[in-house]
Motif scaffolding. Structure first.
Motif, PDB file in Angstrom:
ATOM      1  N   SER A 369      56.333 -25.732  22.580  1.00  0.00           N
ATOM      2  CA  SER A 369      56.611 -25.346  23.955  1.00  0.00           C
ATOM      3  C   SER A 369      56.972 -26.594  24.764  1.00  0.00           C
ATOM      4  O   SER A 369      56.091 -27.348  25.183  1.00  0.00           O
ATOM      5  N   ALA A 370      58.259 -26.791  24.981  1.00  0.00           N
ATOM      6  CA  ALA A 370      58.698 -27.926  25.793  1.00  0.00           C
ATOM      7  C   ALA A 370      58.191 -27.778  27.223  1.00  0.00           C
ATOM      8  O   ALA A 370      57.860 -28.770  27.888  1.00  0.00           O
ATOM      9  N   GLU A 371      58.085 -26.538  27.680  1.00  0.00           N
ATOM     10  CA  GLU A 371      57.581 -26.282  29.035  1.00  0.00           C
ATOM     11  C   GLU A 371      56.155 -26.772  29.196  1.00  0.00           C
ATOM     12  O   GLU A 371      55.795 -27.406  30.201  1.00  0.00           O
ATOM     13  N   ASP A 372      55.304 -26.507  28.185  1.00  0.00           N
ATOM     14  CA  ASP A 372      53.913 -26.940  28.264  1.00  0.00           C
ATOM     15  C   ASP A 372      53.806 -28.463  28.102  1.00  0.00           C
ATOM     16  O   ASP A 372      52.920 -29.097  28.678  1.00  0.00           O
ATOM     17  N   LEU A 373      54.705 -29.037  27.299  1.00  0.00           N
ATOM     18  CA  LEU A 373      54.739 -30.496  27.173  1.00  0.00           C
ATOM     19  C   LEU A 373      55.021 -31.113  28.548  1.00  0.00           C
ATOM     20  O   LEU A 373      54.387 -32.104  28.938  1.00  0.00           O
ATOM     21  N   ALA A 374      55.944 -30.536  29.276  1.00  0.00           N
ATOM     22  CA  ALA A 374      56.256 -30.998  30.631  1.00  0.00           C
ATOM     23  C   ALA A 374      55.062 -30.817  31.557  1.00  0.00           C
ATOM     24  O   ALA A 374      54.793 -31.652  32.428  1.00  0.00           O
ATOM     25  N   THR A 375      54.321 -29.720  31.365  1.00  0.00           N
ATOM     26  CA  THR A 375      53.132 -29.468  32.188  1.00  0.00           C
ATOM     27  C   THR A 375      52.086 -30.559  31.981  1.00  0.00           C
ATOM     28  O   THR A 375      51.408 -30.980  32.924  1.00  0.00           O
ATOM     29  N   GLY A 376      51.952 -31.016  30.737  1.00  0.00           N
ATOM     30  CA  GLY A 376      51.011 -32.100  30.458  1.00  0.00           C
ATOM     31  C   GLY A 376      51.389 -33.379  31.178  1.00  0.00           C
ATOM     32  O   GLY A 376      50.524 -34.072  31.748  1.00  0.00           O
ATOM     33  N   MET A 377      52.670 -33.694  31.188  1.00  0.00           N
ATOM     34  CA  MET A 377      53.132 -34.886  31.909  1.00  0.00           C
ATOM     35  C   MET A 377      52.938 -34.723  33.413  1.00  0.00           C
ATOM     36  O   MET A 377      52.536 -35.655  34.112  1.00  0.00           O
ATOM     37  N   GLU A 378      53.224 -33.507  33.896  1.00  0.00           N
ATOM     38  CA  GLU A 378      53.061 -33.222  35.319  1.00  0.00           C
ATOM     39  C   GLU A 378      51.599 -33.352  35.734  1.00  0.00           C
ATOM     40  O   GLU A 378      51.285 -33.880  36.819  1.00  0.00           O
ATOM     41  N   TRP A 379      50.701 -32.885  34.885  1.00  0.00           N
ATOM     42  CA  TRP A 379      49.262 -32.987  35.169  1.00  0.00           C
ATOM     43  C   TRP A 379      48.844 -34.442  35.387  1.00  0.00           C
ATOM     44  O   TRP A 379      48.158 -34.772  36.357  1.00  0.00           O
ATOM     45  N   LEU A 380      49.269 -35.321  34.511  1.00  0.00           N
ATOM     46  CA  LEU A 380      48.901 -36.730  34.642  1.00  0.00           C
ATOM     47  C   LEU A 380      49.622 -37.391  35.815  1.00  0.00           C
ATOM     48  O   LEU A 380      49.085 -38.309  36.442  1.00  0.00           O
ATOM     49  N   TYR A 381      50.821 -36.933  36.117  1.00  0.00           N
ATOM     50  CA  TYR A 381      51.577 -37.489  37.244  1.00  0.00           C
ATOM     51  C   TYR A 381      50.822 -37.266  38.558  1.00  0.00           C
ATOM     52  O   TYR A 381      50.780 -38.139  39.429  1.00  0.00           O
ATOM     53  N   HIS A 382      50.201 -36.098  38.699  1.00  0.00           N
ATOM     54  CA  HIS A 382      49.497 -35.756  39.936  1.00  0.00           C
ATOM     55  C   HIS A 382      47.991 -36.051  39.876  1.00  0.00           C
ATOM     56  O   HIS A 382      47.322 -35.968  40.916  1.00  0.00           O
ATOM     57  N   GLU A 383      47.465 -36.356  38.692  1.00  0.00           N
ATOM     58  CA  GLU A 383      46.016 -36.499  38.513  1.00  0.00           C
ATOM     59  C   GLU A 383      45.454 -37.662  39.333  1.00  0.00           C
ATOM     60  O   GLU A 383      45.870 -38.814  39.190  1.00  0.00           O
ATOM     61  N   GLU A 384      44.472 -37.352  40.172  1.00  0.00           N
ATOM     62  CA  GLU A 384      43.858 -38.378  41.014  1.00  0.00           C
ATOM     63  C   GLU A 384      42.786 -39.167  40.271  1.00  0.00           C
ATOM     64  O   GLU A 384      42.441 -40.275  40.664  1.00  0.00           O
ATOM     65  N   ASN A 385      42.260 -38.566  39.210  1.00  0.00           N
ATOM     66  CA  ASN A 385      41.174 -39.212  38.457  1.00  0.00           C
ATOM     67  C   ASN A 385      41.704 -39.849  37.178  1.00  0.00           C
ATOM     68  O   ASN A 385      41.066 -39.790  36.129  1.00  0.00           O
ATOM     69  N   ALA A 386      42.881 -40.469  37.253  1.00  0.00           N
ATOM     70  CA  ALA A 386      43.526 -41.038  36.071  1.00  0.00           C
ATOM     71  C   ALA A 386      42.675 -42.120  35.413  1.00  0.00           C
ATOM     72  O   ALA A 386      42.638 -42.246  34.184  1.00  0.00           O
ATOM     73  N   ALA A 387      41.960 -42.903  36.199  1.00  0.00           N
ATOM     74  CA  ALA A 387      41.153 -44.001  35.648  1.00  0.00           C
ATOM     75  C   ALA A 387      40.082 -43.486  34.697  1.00  0.00           C
ATOM     76  O   ALA A 387      39.803 -44.103  33.653  1.00  0.00           O
TER      77      ALA A 387
END
Length: 423
Positions: A369-387
């Protein structure tokens, strides 16, 4: 305890790197470990070679090239690796093998050990361990199986071959392996639970004892660097969100899932809240930078990186590492990225779930699922708790894949087999 590891190449490919890393980990734990390879591209202190003289090197090159080109001639243009194992060489007269307490086999294709040559190892009367870095040992030739289940029976009717049928080359190879393995005792090491499950369904290996022990990594080399500084070292603005991915063979490559990666990137670029100008993409591993995919973000091709310390800085510069691989045992790139505290977005396939915990140290996308792969990247792009996610990535490696942890598991297995083996 004297251990000899057998591999076709030194440090070339995932299996070669995993073999060297294990040997180094064993040496650090006080085990006398030595790597013996079929062919060395250059001499080093890390391994010894069975092909030292000009004649031996020439013969090795002949075996390697003939095996590879014959396989290419006989298979369809699907970019799925397939080995014939028709050419090989005997190694049982080697003094180091005779002196070893245990022989550990790794990846032995490309003209090295055919099933017949493997069977000769029984004459040395040593316990043998065989790590399956891919599926070839229990198939009729393929290294990557995808959805094919022919290995459950006796192969044949192979979807990779130009001429396919019940008694095709894959079936001949299966028969050759069955004969070669019949009188050879060995214990299987599966680097992932997925590989262990695959072995159970294999008609060639299903009855063999199997232990799951992952590969290891140099945690003092692949370690986190300050992201802002790592980005600056690559001439990237520290405020940019950096995506990173590995080898891009071609737009049509199936195994590495390049088409899915391209589709996912294009999807990500169109999503609300994604600022394209704030994203940069790093690609490493490419030798040819003229025939490469087109991505919607500013892309830097880093080429082949031979310096692991520099590679670790590249991983550290990334905010996320993406792999679209459709079938992988325990990919080194995923382990390396996590060791550098960089979360991973990947398909839920192969041994990747053994390393990536969904929404903890990365994102496991639905298969293909390329769409879900993109969702994973989007999640980290917006994630405030990345650290915190980055911290979990590093901890995963230290707890489960560090040199000492993996060496201890191998040593325990080696000792149990040596104790059981009559002298």
């Amino acid at each position: 305890m004297k251990i000899i590891h057998l591999n076709t190449y030194e440090g070339n490919g995932g299996a070669g790197r995993a073999c060297l890393r294990l040997s180094d980990a064993l040496l650090a734990s006080g085990v006398e470990s030595r790597v013996m390879v079929f062919y060395q591209f250059k001499e080093s202190s890390k391994a010894d070679s069975f092909s030292k003289s000009l004649f031996q090197k020439g013969r090795a090159i002949f075996n390697i090239l003939v095996e590879r080109y014959l396989a290419k001639f006989l298979t369809k243009a699907l970019k799925t690796p397939f080995s014939l194992q028709w050419f090989g060489r005997s190694v049982i007269d080697n003094a180091a093998l005779k002196d070893a307490d245990l022989i550990h086999i790794h990846w032995i294709n490309h003209g090295f050990l055919t099933p017949k040559k493997l069977a000769e190892l029984e004459e040395l009367d040593k316990p043998i361990v065989w790590t399956f870095h891919d599926s070839n040992a229990f198939t009729g030739g393929c290294h990557v199986r995808y959805a094919c289940e022919n290995f459950h029976k006796q192969c044949g009717s192979c979807p990779l071959l130009k001429i396919s049928g019940p008694n095709d080359i894959s079936h001949w190879n299966w028969v050759s392996k069955k004969k070669g393995y019949a009188n050879l005792g060995f214990h299987i090491v599966a680097p992932s639970r997925w590989m262990a499950d695959s072995v159970k369904f294999s008609s060639l290996m299903g009855a063999r004892e199997t232990t799951v022990i992952p590969n290891t990594i140099e945690t003092n080399v692949f370690k986190p660097y300050v992201k802002a500084e790592a980005k600056r070292s690559l001439h990237i603005n520290p405020d940019k969100f950096v995506l990173m991915s590995g080898f891009m063979p071609s737009n049509h490559d199936k195994h590495k899932g390049t088409a899915y990666l391209i589709e996912a990137m294009n999807d990500l670029a169109t999503r609300p809240g994604i600022v394209k100008e704030n994203i940069e993409l790093l690609i490493f591993g490419n030798k040819d930078q003229t025939h490469v995919p087109v991505f919607p973000f500013k892309t830097t091709y880093l080429g082949k990186i031979d310096n692991d310390a520099h590679l670790a800085k590249c991983y550290s510069a990334a905010d996320v590492f993406i792999t679209a691989s459709l079938e992988d045992n325990l990919p080194n790139t995923v382990m390396e990225s996590l060791a550098c505290a960089t979360p991973v977005v990947a398909f839920k396939t192969g041994g990747i779930p053994d390393m990536v915990e969904h929404l903890v140290n990365g994102y496991l996308a639905a298969y293909e699922s390329a769409e879900d792969l993109a969702t994973g990247m989007e999640w980290l792009y917006h994630e405030e708790n990345a650290a915190e996610i980055q911290k979990e990535a590093r901890l995963t490696i230290l707890k489960h894949f560090s040199e000492a942890v993996i060496a201890d598991k191998h040593i325990a297995l080696y000792q149990s087999l040596i104790n059981l083996h009559p002298r």
